[in-house]
Write a protein that holds these residues in place. Structure first.
Motif, PDB file in Angstrom:
ATOM      1  N   ALA A  41     -93.699   6.089  38.906  1.00  0.00           N
ATOM      2  CA  ALA A  41     -92.455   5.403  39.237  1.00  0.00           C
ATOM      3  C   ALA A  41     -92.682   4.023  39.836  1.00  0.00           C
ATOM      4  O   ALA A  41     -91.716   3.286  40.055  1.00  0.00           O
ATOM      5  CB  ALA A  41     -91.644   6.269  40.206  1.00  0.00           C
ATOM      6  N   ALA A  42     -93.950   3.657  40.088  1.00  0.00           N
ATOM      7  CA  ALA A  42     -94.232   2.416  40.810  1.00  0.00           C
ATOM      8  C   ALA A  42     -93.503   1.189  40.271  1.00  0.00           C
ATOM      9  O   ALA A  42     -92.925   0.430  41.052  1.00  0.00           O
ATOM     10  CB  ALA A  42     -95.743   2.172  40.850  1.00  0.00           C
ATOM     11  N   PRO A  43     -93.469   0.963  38.948  1.00  0.00           N
ATOM     12  CA  PRO A  43     -92.807  -0.263  38.465  1.00  0.00           C
ATOM     13  C   PRO A  43     -91.311  -0.294  38.774  1.00  0.00           C
ATOM     14  O   PRO A  43     -90.707  -1.361  38.768  1.00  0.00           O
ATOM     15  CB  PRO A  43     -93.034  -0.216  36.956  1.00  0.00           C
ATOM     16  N   PHE A  44     -90.705   0.884  39.021  1.00  0.00           N
ATOM     17  CA  PHE A  44     -89.274   0.926  39.325  1.00  0.00           C
ATOM     18  C   PHE A  44     -89.017   0.942  40.828  1.00  0.00           C
ATOM     19  O   PHE A  44     -88.011   0.431  41.295  1.00  0.00           O
ATOM     20  CB  PHE A  44     -88.631   2.159  38.686  1.00  0.00           C
ATOM     21  N   VAL A  45     -89.948   1.534  41.580  1.00  0.00           N
ATOM     22  CA  VAL A  45     -89.739   1.673  43.021  1.00  0.00           C
ATOM     23  C   VAL A  45     -90.036   0.359  43.739  1.00  0.00           C
ATOM     24  O   VAL A  45     -89.297  -0.051  44.631  1.00  0.00           O
ATOM     25  CB  VAL A  45     -90.637   2.801  43.586  1.00  0.00           C
ATOM     26  N   ALA A  46     -91.135  -0.291  43.363  1.00  0.00           N
ATOM     27  CA  ALA A  46     -91.521  -1.518  44.059  1.00  0.00           C
ATOM     28  C   ALA A  46     -91.494  -2.672  43.072  1.00  0.00           C
ATOM     29  O   ALA A  46     -92.457  -2.931  42.367  1.00  0.00           O
ATOM     30  CB  ALA A  46     -92.915  -1.365  44.669  1.00  0.00           C
ATOM     31  N   THR A  47     -90.363  -3.358  42.999  1.00  0.00           N
ATOM     32  CA  THR A  47     -90.220  -4.499  42.106  1.00  0.00           C
ATOM     33  C   THR A  47     -89.141  -5.420  42.655  1.00  0.00           C
ATOM     34  O   THR A  47     -88.205  -4.962  43.316  1.00  0.00           O
ATOM     35  CB  THR A  47     -89.865  -4.044  40.677  1.00  0.00           C
ATOM     36  N   SER A  48     -89.312  -6.717  42.392  1.00  0.00           N
ATOM     37  CA  SER A  48     -88.285  -7.651  42.865  1.00  0.00           C
ATOM     38  C   SER A  48     -87.092  -7.671  41.909  1.00  0.00           C
ATOM     39  O   SER A  48     -86.056  -8.232  42.228  1.00  0.00           O
ATOM     40  CB  SER A  48     -88.883  -9.048  42.984  1.00  0.00           C
ATOM     41  N   ARG A  49     -87.248  -7.040  40.729  1.00  0.00           N
ATOM     42  CA  ARG A  49     -86.130  -6.993  39.786  1.00  0.00           C
ATOM     43  C   ARG A  49     -85.086  -6.013  40.311  1.00  0.00           C
ATOM     44  O   ARG A  49     -85.406  -4.870  40.606  1.00  0.00           O
ATOM     45  CB  ARG A  49     -86.624  -6.549  38.417  1.00  0.00           C
ATOM     46  N   PRO A  64     -78.106  -5.723  38.620  1.00  0.00           N
ATOM     47  CA  PRO A  64     -77.880  -7.127  38.927  1.00  0.00           C
ATOM     48  C   PRO A  64     -76.403  -7.388  39.203  1.00  0.00           C
ATOM     49  O   PRO A  64     -75.526  -6.855  38.520  1.00  0.00           O
ATOM     50  CB  PRO A  64     -78.347  -7.857  37.658  1.00  0.00           C
ATOM     51  N   GLY A  65     -76.097  -8.163  40.236  1.00  0.00           N
ATOM     52  CA  GLY A  65     -74.699  -8.481  40.550  1.00  0.00           C
ATOM     53  C   GLY A  65     -74.397  -9.915  40.155  1.00  0.00           C
ATOM     54  O   GLY A  65     -74.840 -10.372  39.094  1.00  0.00           O
ATOM     55  N   ALA A 124     -76.727  -6.407  43.203  1.00  0.00           N
ATOM     56  CA  ALA A 124     -75.806  -5.369  43.663  1.00  0.00           C
ATOM     57  C   ALA A 124     -76.598  -4.208  44.262  1.00  0.00           C
ATOM     58  O   ALA A 124     -76.213  -3.626  45.271  1.00  0.00           O
ATOM     59  CB  ALA A 124     -74.937  -4.891  42.512  1.00  0.00           C
ATOM     60  N   LEU A 125     -77.722  -3.906  43.617  1.00  0.00           N
ATOM     61  CA  LEU A 125     -78.548  -2.812  44.132  1.00  0.00           C
ATOM     62  C   LEU A 125     -80.007  -3.173  43.880  1.00  0.00           C
ATOM     63  O   LEU A 125     -80.439  -3.289  42.731  1.00  0.00           O
ATOM     64  CB  LEU A 125     -78.195  -1.492  43.421  1.00  0.00           C
ATOM     65  N   THR A 126     -80.769  -3.378  44.948  1.00  0.00           N
ATOM     66  CA  THR A 126     -82.183  -3.717  44.774  1.00  0.00           C
ATOM     67  C   THR A 126     -83.002  -2.443  44.705  1.00  0.00           C
ATOM     68  O   THR A 126     -82.527  -1.348  45.039  1.00  0.00           O
ATOM     69  CB  THR A 126     -82.697  -4.564  45.955  1.00  0.00           C
ATOM     70  N   ALA A 127     -84.263  -2.587  44.267  1.00  0.00           N
ATOM     71  CA  ALA A 127     -85.192  -1.452  44.292  1.00  0.00           C
ATOM     72  C   ALA A 127     -85.473  -1.113  45.757  1.00  0.00           C
ATOM     73  O   ALA A 127     -85.298  -1.960  46.636  1.00  0.00           O
ATOM     74  CB  ALA A 127     -86.480  -1.838  43.569  1.00  0.00           C
ATOM     75  N   PRO A 128     -85.907   0.147  46.038  1.00  0.00           N
ATOM     76  CA  PRO A 128     -86.163   0.532  47.440  1.00  0.00           C
ATOM     77  C   PRO A 128     -87.150  -0.417  48.120  1.00  0.00           C
ATOM     78  O   PRO A 128     -87.013  -0.702  49.308  1.00  0.00           O
ATOM     79  CB  PRO A 128     -86.736   1.936  47.329  1.00  0.00           C
ATOM     80  N   PRO A 146     -95.853  -6.534  43.772  1.00  0.00           N
ATOM     81  CA  PRO A 146     -97.116  -6.353  44.503  1.00  0.00           C
ATOM     82  C   PRO A 146     -97.969  -7.620  44.511  1.00  0.00           C
ATOM     83  O   PRO A 146     -98.780  -7.799  45.416  1.00  0.00           O
ATOM     84  CB  PRO A 146     -97.800  -5.219  43.738  1.00  0.00           C
ATOM     85  N   ASP A 147     -97.812  -8.478  43.525  1.00  0.00           N
ATOM     86  CA  ASP A 147     -98.696  -9.651  43.442  1.00  0.00           C
ATOM     87  C   ASP A 147     -98.018 -10.944  43.880  1.00  0.00           C
ATOM     88  O   ASP A 147     -98.610 -12.017  43.740  1.00  0.00           O
ATOM     89  CB  ASP A 147     -99.211  -9.813  42.010  1.00  0.00           C
ATOM     90  N   ALA A 148     -96.773 -10.845  44.396  1.00  0.00           N
ATOM     91  CA  ALA A 148     -96.066 -12.071  44.766  1.00  0.00           C
ATOM     92  C   ALA A 148     -96.633 -12.644  46.059  1.00  0.00           C
ATOM     93  O   ALA A 148     -96.528 -12.028  47.128  1.00  0.00           O
ATOM     94  CB  ALA A 148     -94.578 -11.776  44.931  1.00  0.00           C
ATOM     95  N   VAL A 149     -97.269 -13.824  45.960  1.00  0.00           N
ATOM     96  CA  VAL A 149     -97.883 -14.462  47.134  1.00  0.00           C
ATOM     97  C   VAL A 149     -96.847 -15.326  47.852  1.00  0.00           C
ATOM     98  O   VAL A 149     -96.188 -16.149  47.232  1.00  0.00           O
ATOM     99  CB  VAL A 149     -99.088 -15.327  46.702  1.00  0.00           C
TER     100      VAL A 149
END
Lengths: 323, 288
Positions: free
Chosen positions: B24-32, B36-37, B43-47, B52-55
């Protein structure tokens, strides 16, 4: 006894030749030509001239067939000549020699301290089986046993060096003896976990034997009972050291990196990272030599303590004995 | 699930947490955002709404808090997002390595124990050779010869980790090979290979299968150690071992960077061992 020593030595040497063969085949199966790799690296960037490559191949015997090369390489390796490092061109033996004292000191003190922790814990847990101490120590040992050595070291580091500032964060001989305390403790705790479990199970069996019951009937007090049980299980306890050696040898590779100790483990990590194959091979054979020698010594000690073993009976001296 | 003994059921649930997290990692931890609102607002962000690589260099080493539950590392990356994505390396490499190791161990062990003679001696010698080198040293040495990739480590760990299972299965296969029912199948004219595949393997492989979670735990530990040494999965892939090694320079300022992946690794190892314990007690009820 002498027969056993000879048999075990021959078997140990055969095992080492086997390790050498595996490692040698690995080296030859790997992609890349050592001649152009090594020359290219020593000359900095850019390709080496064909003449230099041919001379290098002749010097290292790379133009001869595989079995002949293995024989020649093995003969040199037996004399601890593993060739020159691809990193700085110095003999591998010299580089290992420089880093060995720190690693030996770390391993010997880690192993000794590990046994010093494991023996009393195992004895007390086995004496009061199912008691509070047995259950509490069992839980702690399970946790330690599951932890990789660098996680144990990390916990010690965060607790004693960062939180309480008792020790330097980076260890090593140049930091003086204080820098050595945490690495040794990390290694010792890693070795104590399997050791205490084995000691406990050996002694639980020894305390439950009819010999122990006879001793109690004769009026043995607790100390005498423990001493006799230890004496009877001497062979199994000797085998324990052979089980622990691979644990500390591998553990020290990680602990040295965590605490920045300049030892053979750090050298191995560095050599693997820069693909310095002669150094990697030398260190691999050295590790195998230590493990094999340890198992021979502990088998002989076990045979000395229990004459039945000299006749050919075997004890379990593999990593699975600790599980 | 319902008919399983409760100990095993609990162990399975615990051991399943990290594999599920890895999937589930790509869905649980993502800035997407999940939903989308309006432009620029979700409207609803991921938990865990971070990549992971965003510096983010302005947000270096910020302690655990409301915005970053487990803080950020020395490059301002979200530690929790990296721990969640790091589970993919540990779980994936561990499962692949354990699968190779247990399969190879069962194959070699059954063949050696059932056939005996020269095959058996050759197998025992190979086991001796592999066990003479501490697994980590052997795998690290192998990693020096092969290109760094996500597959090198699990393959090497699998190819060096089969000895324990092989020993177990060999002993069982020797015992099974002398039993009456094998004798009767042999008398009925079954070929050696048929006896081995249909009768010896199923009876001899139980203990190795029950021990598989232990092999998994060893494989996960070796992979994390390799990554810690810097010769595992190449960067920038998030992995627990590498995260701990990278945090060595900033222990005093950011203990959370090292502690979070270490705790995750330990929990995964403990869950795998607990499953092994539950399976082993099932396999040999007298040890319960």
């Amino acid at each position: 006894m002498i027969g056993l020593a000879l048999r075990r030595t021959v078997r140990g040497l055969a095992t080492l030749v086997g390790v050498a063969a595996v490692v040698f085949l690995l080296m030859n199966a790997a992609p890349g030509d050592p001649a152009s790799l090594s020359l290219g690296r020593q000359a900095g960037r850019g390709a080496a001239s064909p003449g230099a490559v041919a001379a290098f191949r002749a010097e290292y015997g790379l133009d001869r067939p595989l079995p002949a090369r293995f024989a020649a390489w093995l003969r040199r390796a037996a004399l601890l000549d593993f060739g020159r490092s691809l990193q700085d061109g110095r003999p591998v033996r010299e580089r290992i020699g420089e880093t060995l004292p720190a690693t030996v000191a770390l391993n010997v003190s880690g192993l000794a301290l590990g046994l010093l922790i494991a023996l009393p814990v195992g004895i007390v847990a086995a004496r009061r089986r199912g008691g509070l101490f047995d259950r509490a120590s069992g839980l702690a040992l399970d946790l330690l046993f599951a932890s990789p050595p660098f996680v144990i070291g990390l916990a010690l580091l965060l607790l004693f060096a960062v939180r309480f500032r008792l020790f330097p964060v980076l260890g090593g001989v140049d930091e003086g003896p204080a820098g050595f305390v945490l690495p040794v403790l990390a290694l010792a705790l890693g070795a104590a976990a399997p050791a205490a479990r084995v000691v406990r199970s050996i002694l639980v069996e020894a305390f439950g034997s009819s010999a122990a019951a006879a001793g109690r009937a004769r009026g043995d007090d607790a100390a005498a009972e423990v001493a006799r049980a230890m004496h009877r299980s001497g062979a199994q306890l000797a085998a324990l050291v052979a089980t622990l050696l691979p644990v500390t040898v591998a553990g020290s590779v990680l602990v040295e990196r965590l605490f920045s100790v300049r030892g053979t483990g750090a050298l191995l990590a560095e050599a693997v990272f820069s693909r310095d194959t002669p150094t990697v091979l030398g260190l691999t054979l050295l590790a195998a030599g230590v493990v094999v020698a340890g198992s021979i010594v502990s088998d002989l000690a076990a045979a000395a303590l229990d004459p039945r073993l000299a006749g050919g009976a075997r004890t379990v001296t593999g990593p699975e004995a600790a599980r | 699930m319902r008919h399983l003994p409760s100990g095993l059921r609990r162990a399975l649930l615990a051991a399943g947490v990290f594999p599920l997290l890895a999937l589930a990692a790509p869905f649980v931890a993502t800035s997407r955002p999940w939903v989308p609102g309006a432009p620029g607002r979700a409207a609803l962000t991921a938990p865990v709404p971070y990549d992971p690589d965003a510096v983010v260099l302005e947000g270096r080493l910020s302690p655990p808090g409301r915005a970053h539950w487990l803080g950020t590392d020395e490059l301002g990356r979200d530690v929790l997002a990296r721990v969640i994505h790091g589970s993919r390396v540990s779980v994936g490499a561990g499962l692949l390595a354990a699968l190779i190791a247990v399969t190879a161990g069962i194959g070699v062990g059954a063949l050696a124990g059932f056939t005996g003679g020269l095959t058996d001696r050759a197998a025992l010698f190979s086991i001796d050779v592999v066990q003479a080198v501490p697994p980590l040293v052997l795998v690290a040495a192998g990693a020096a010869f092969f290109p760094a990739s996500g597959l090198t480590a699990p393959l090497l760990i699998g190819l060096t980790g089969w000895t324990a299972s092989a020993r177990l299965v060999r002993a069982e296969a020797r015992r099974v090979g002398t039993e009456d029912f094998v004798e009767s199948v042999r008398a009925a004219g079954a070929s050696r290979w048929r006896i081995l595949a249909r009768h010896v393997l199923p009876h001899a492989s139980g203990s190795a299968v029950a021990g598989a979670p232990y092999v998994l735990a060893d494989a996960v530990m070796t992979e994390a150690s390799l990554s810690f040494l810097g010769v595992g999965v190449p960067p920038p892939t998030a992995s627990w071992g590498r995260a701990i090694a990278d945090a060595r320079g900033s222990f005093s300022e950011g203990w959370w960077c090292a502690a979070a992946p270490a705790v995750a690794l330990l929990l995964f190892l403990l869950s795998a061992r607990a499953l092994g314990e539950a399976l082993s007690s099932l396999e040999s009820p007298e040890n319960r």
